[in-house]
Design a protein around this motif. Sequence first.
Motif, PDB file in Angstrom:
ATOM      1  N   CYS A 284      71.563 -25.189 101.946  1.00 18.43           N
ATOM      2  CA  CYS A 284      70.976 -26.304 102.874  1.00 18.43           C
ATOM      3  C   CYS A 284      69.566 -26.093 102.983  1.00 18.43           C
ATOM      4  N   LEU A 285      68.777 -25.406 102.241  1.00 16.24           N
ATOM      5  CA  LEU A 285      67.434 -25.157 102.062  1.00 16.24           C
ATOM      6  C   LEU A 285      66.520 -26.149 101.723  1.00 16.24           C
ATOM      7  N   ASN A 286      65.268 -26.560 101.939  1.00 15.83           N
ATOM      8  CA  ASN A 286      64.567 -27.543 101.233  1.00 15.83           C
ATOM      9  C   ASN A 286      63.521 -26.517 100.506  1.00 15.83           C
ATOM     10  N   ILE A 287      63.017 -26.950  99.496  1.00 15.56           N
ATOM     11  CA  ILE A 287      62.197 -26.016  98.430  1.00 15.56           C
ATOM     12  C   ILE A 287      61.238 -26.777  97.950  1.00 15.56           C
ATOM     13  N   GLU A 288      60.141 -26.232  97.364  1.00 16.18           N
ATOM     14  CA  GLU A 288      58.923 -26.795  96.749  1.00 16.18           C
ATOM     15  C   GLU A 288      59.303 -26.052  95.343  1.00 16.18           C
ATOM     16  N   ILE A 289      59.494 -26.744  94.255  1.00 15.92           N
ATOM     17  CA  ILE A 289      59.686 -26.104  92.890  1.00 15.92           C
ATOM     18  C   ILE A 289      58.139 -25.902  92.264  1.00 15.92           C
ATOM     19  N   ILE A 290      58.019 -24.706  91.991  1.00 17.21           N
ATOM     20  CA  ILE A 290      56.446 -24.357  91.448  1.00 17.21           C
ATOM     21  C   ILE A 290      56.548 -24.373  90.059  1.00 17.21           C
ATOM     22  N   GLY A 291      57.488 -23.852  89.249  1.00 19.65           N
ATOM     23  CA  GLY A 291      57.368 -23.848  87.894  1.00 19.65           C
ATOM     24  C   GLY A 291      58.570 -23.007  87.342  1.00 19.65           C
ATOM     25  N   LEU A 292      58.874 -23.366  86.006  1.00 16.76           N
ATOM     26  CA  LEU A 292      59.820 -22.803  85.097  1.00 16.76           C
ATOM     27  C   LEU A 292      59.467 -21.236  84.885  1.00 16.76           C
TER      28      LEU A 292
END
Length: 149
Positions: A71-79
Motif C-alpha cells: 500500500c506504499l507510494n514510491i518514487e522510482i529512482i533508477g535501476l
Amino acid sequence: MPAASAIPPSPPPPARPQLAVSAAIFRDDKILLVRRARSPAKGFYTLPGGRVEFGESLHTALRREVDEETCLNIEIIGLAGWREALPATSGGGGHYLIMSFAARWTAREPVLNDEHDDFRWMAPDAIADLKLTGGLVEVIAAARRLIPA
C-alpha cells in the motif's frame, strides 16, 4: 475413494522464464524488507515486487506490485541491478529475471497483503542476521548508491 482436499494444489510453475520487478524502498536511511508468507521462499525476507504483466512497463508494474503488496507510494529512482532466480535456487518456484529498482518512500504506511506476514524498516547494515533471499544484500547496496544523501 480418498476425500477431496480442502486446499487446492499449487499451480505448476510457468514453463518459460518470467519477468519480474522489485523495489528497494528507502525511508530515512532505512530499507523496507518484507517476509514471504508462502512458497517460494517462505520465511525469507525480500523486497516487495512481482511479475510484469503483458504490455505493462517496468515502472508501472513496480508501482502496481508495491501498492498491492504494501500500500506504499514510491518514487522510482533508477535501476539498481537484476538477478536471476532459477527453479533449483527458488525452491521450485520457477525461473524469474528480476529487475530491481532503487525507490524512495513518498506516502502511506505499510499494509501487507497475504503474500507477506512481516515487514521491517531496517538500516541496510543491520540486515545480515535475517534469513534473506539470494542476492538481496548486493541489490540493496547497489540501490543505496543511487539514493541521493
